[in-house]
Write an enzyme that holds these catalytic residues in place. Structure first.
Site, PDB file in Angstrom:
ATOM      1  N   ASP A  61       0.823  -1.204   0.000  1.00 43.49           N
ATOM      2  CA  ASP A  61       0.000   0.000   0.000  1.00 43.49           C
ATOM      3  C   ASP A  61       0.862   1.262   0.000  1.00 43.49           C
ATOM      4  OD1 ASP A  61      -2.734  -0.672  -0.194  1.00 43.49           O
ATOM      5  OD2 ASP A  61      -2.660  -1.524   1.820  1.00 43.49           O
ATOM      6  N   CYS A  69       6.448  -6.056   5.993  1.00 41.74           N
ATOM      7  CA  CYS A  69       5.618  -7.216   5.656  1.00 41.74           C
ATOM      8  C   CYS A  69       4.980  -7.119   4.269  1.00 41.74           C
ATOM      9  CB  CYS A  69       4.547  -7.455   6.715  1.00 41.74           C
ATOM     10  SG  CYS A  69       3.331  -6.152   6.812  1.00 41.74           S
TER      11      CYS A  69
HETATM   12  C1  PEP Z   1       0.806  -4.018   2.477  1.00 39.63           C
HETATM   13  O1  PEP Z   1       0.025  -3.132   2.148  1.00 39.63           O
HETATM   14  O2  PEP Z   1       2.022  -3.996   2.205  1.00 39.63           O
HETATM   15  C2  PEP Z   1       0.335  -5.201   3.218  1.00 39.63           C
HETATM   16  C3  PEP Z   1       1.171  -6.106   3.687  1.00 39.63           C
HETATM   17  O3  PEP Z   1      -1.012  -5.340   3.355  1.00 39.63           O
HETATM   18  P1  PEP Z   1      -1.993  -5.892   2.213  1.00 39.63           P
HETATM   19  O4  PEP Z   1      -1.154  -6.385   1.071  1.00 39.63           O
HETATM   20  O5  PEP Z   1      -2.805  -6.946   2.869  1.00 39.63           O
HETATM   21  O6  PEP Z   1      -2.771  -4.659   1.877  1.00 39.63           O
HETATM   22 MG    MG Z   2      -1.959  -3.042   3.081  1.00 36.65          MG
END
Ligand code: PEP
Ligand code: MG
Length: 580
Positions: free
Chosen positions: A456, A503
């Site tokens: 994001d 992450c």
């Molecule tokens: C991110 O945004 O990097 C994340 C780990 O969350 P998601 O991909 O679930 O939006």
């Molecule tokens: Mg995210």
């Protein structure tokens, strides 16, 4: 070679078995008014038998793929219980004097056509569910036998027009080397299940097939790039056999380092954790040597069902994951729906910019009833392992405080009821909105840890929708702006003495490793299949060399320049290891 769509990775080589289609002989004669009650009763009886059969499949399947995949069958039961479906069938019997099986068939066709016409992949998948459950009902009304797969022959590659979750549930991975479906998509329930079962799958080959595949032909599939070969030449079989052997050997070799500690040659420890979205994925994570779970995307627990999961159901899942991890950390992220993740029982508003809209923590703070249910379940599970709680999409101090206030209410309720929880459970937030980066120093005073969500963060920093293929070339994780954002976030965390991990997808990208080592982050969390590859590199990359290349990145003006440095660095390490 026929180019399909790779939906579950891996190579399979073997003989084909073509699954016959469900085809029904339906009675043509009309019925009398006097027969209505009997025909209704036949439908009810068929529904009862179908439901108990589905329950049985759920029980059998739970042991193989875990409880999440079995929710698909809850959707099937919901269709059988749906009064709209029953009314349609009764209407056809009463208005058109048709027998039960004809009415059921016409009702299925009606709903399938309706859903199929919608320009929405998800609804198209629902059409497949209706067809699947309708066929089961028809099978009972007509007393037809179940179509079964051979289990006494050599393992085979299954060819089907489309494969319903019901059919996949009967598949034994020992008998089925791989699957090809003429239709289908990578996001279908069946594709999700094939990946869970570790069976290679290629979908969507119909438009490319010169003629139908016959049972007994020699087939090769590669589920990672979607290639399909029918009766290939000897040299192609040899090449793929060798590739298959090499892939298996490489996998085995990598597994030798699964339980090495992840430390650089100059002594920097960097914990490598797994991103998971279900209990079943944990097995793969652990066999990849994951140091706990750095991101449990709980929203998948809320999908594939027809109502919100109750506190007890959530508690059971969180507890099982925590127990299975045996004291290793488990970061549970609260619900992050909205954006590209929808729940079919929770009507989210139509939005022009769903990623910027009603989602994640914003929904949780708006629907505190749902939020508190999840928090209570997490708190209760916290006694069974080392659970940490994480809030997604934080953009202000107010949001963190509001979320912690609800958490405190949940704690108070548990205390009053005498229910234990871990009082020292750590609280963290995702850093994935540029505003959070800019006030990271303030946020760091409110929580125990940060986890950078690069997926994001890249889309918001560059104003590039992560789902929009048209502008995907602008989605540049190595943009100089990102490097600065990462630096700011880590600096703020370090100054305030809290831990910081990553992450997003970038955590598992080998090229980014010197960035993390130089920034001195505490943890990387990634999909399980990347863990060993990253560990292999980590074991031969020093923090000192990483710092040298990172300094150069800061002087770069474009992502191309940044990537040149990172690729050069990778090559230099390869060269060094190749020469001992
Ligand atoms: C991110 O945004 O990097 C994340 C780990 O969350 P998601 O991909 O679930 O939006
Ligand atoms: Mg995210």
């Amino acid at each position: 070679m026929i180019q399909g769509i790779g939906a579950s990775a891996g190579i399979a080589i073997g003989r084909s078995f073509v699954l016959p289609n469900w085809e029904w002989e339906l009675p043509e004669q009309k019925i009398d008014v006097a027969d209505f009650a009997r025909e209704f009763e036949r439908v009810y009886e068929g529904i009862r038998t179908s439901k108990s059969e589905i329950e049985q499949i759920k029980d059998d399947l739970r042991d193989v793929v875990g409880s999440e995949e079995t929710h698909i069958f809850d959707a099937h039961i919901a269709i059988l219980d749906d009064p709209v479906f029953m009314n349609e069938i009764q209407g056809i019997i009463q208005r058109q004097y048709k027998a039960a099986e004809v009415a059921v068939k016409e009702a299925i066709d009606h709903f399938v056509t309706m859903f199929d016409l919608l320009d929405d992949e998800y609804m198209k998948e629902r059409a497949l569910d209706i067809k699947d459950v309708g066929n089961r009902l028809l099978k009972h009304l007509l007393g037809a036998p179940e179509i079964t797969l051979p289990s006494d022959t050599q393992p085979f590659i299954l060819i089907a027009k489309e494969l319903s979750p019901s059919q996949l549930a009967h598949i034994n991975p020992k008998h089925v080397l791989g699957i090809v479906t003429l239709a289908g998509s990578t996001t279908s329930h069946s594709a999700i299940m094939a990946r869970a079962l570790g069976v290679p799958l290629v979908v969507g080959v119909e438009p490319k097939l010169p003629e139908p595949i016959q049972t007994g032909q020699t087939i090769i599939i590669d589920g990672s790039d979607g290639s399909l070969f029918i009766d290939p030449a000897e040299h192609i079989i040899d090449a793929y056999t060798e590739l298959h052997i090499r892939q298996e050997e490489a996998k085995k070799k990598l597994h030798d380092i699964a339980h090495h500690i992840s430390i650089t040659p100059d002594g920097k420890t960097l914990e490598l954790a797994a991103n998971i979205s279900s209990y079943k994925e944990l097995e793969i994570a652990l066999s990849s040597g994951a140091h706990g779970v750095g991101l449990f995307r709980t929203e998948f627990l809320y999908m594939d069902r027809h109502r919100f999961p109750m506190e007890e159901e959530q508690f059971e899942v969180y507890r099982s994951v925590a127990e299975k991890l045996g004291g290793e950390p488990l970061v549970i992220r609260t619900l992050d729906v909205g954006g590209d993740k929808q729940l079919d029982y929770f009507e989210l508003p139509e939005e022009d910019n769903p990623f910027l809209g009603y989602r994640a923590i914003r929904i949780s703070l708006d629907r505190q009833d749902l939020f508190k249910t999840q928090l209570r379940a997490i708190l209760r599970a916290s006694c069974y392992g080392q659970i940490k709680l994480m809030f997604p999409l934080i953009s202000s101090v107010d949001e963190v405080r509001a979320a912690i206030a609800v958490l405190n209410e949940a704690k108070g309720e548990l205390e009053q009821a005498g229910i234990p929880y871990d009082r020292s459970m750590k609280i963290g937030i995702m850093i994935e909105v540029p505003a959070a980066v800019m006030i990271a120093d303030l946020l760091a005073e409110e929580v125990d840890f940060f986890s950078i969500g690069t997926n994001d963060l890249v889309q918001f920093t560059l104003a590039v929708d992560r789902m929009n293929e048209e502008i995907s070339h602008l989605y540049e994780p190595y943009h100089p702006a990102l490097i600065r954002m990462l630096q700011m976030t880590v600096d703020a965390a370090k100054r305030k003495g809290i831990t910081v991990g990553v992450c997003g997808e970038l955590a598992g990208d080998l090229r980014a490793l010197p960035i993390w080592l130089s920034l001195d982050v505490d943890e990387l969390s990634m999909s399980s299949h990347s863990i060993l590859l990253v560990k292999e590199r980590l074991l031969c990359t020093t923090q000192e060399d990483s710092r040298a290349v990172y300094e150069k990145l800061f002087g770069c003006r474009t992502s191309t320049e940044i990537l040149e440095h990172l690729n050069g660095f990778m090559k230099a390490i390869d060269h060094k290891t190749a020469n001992g």
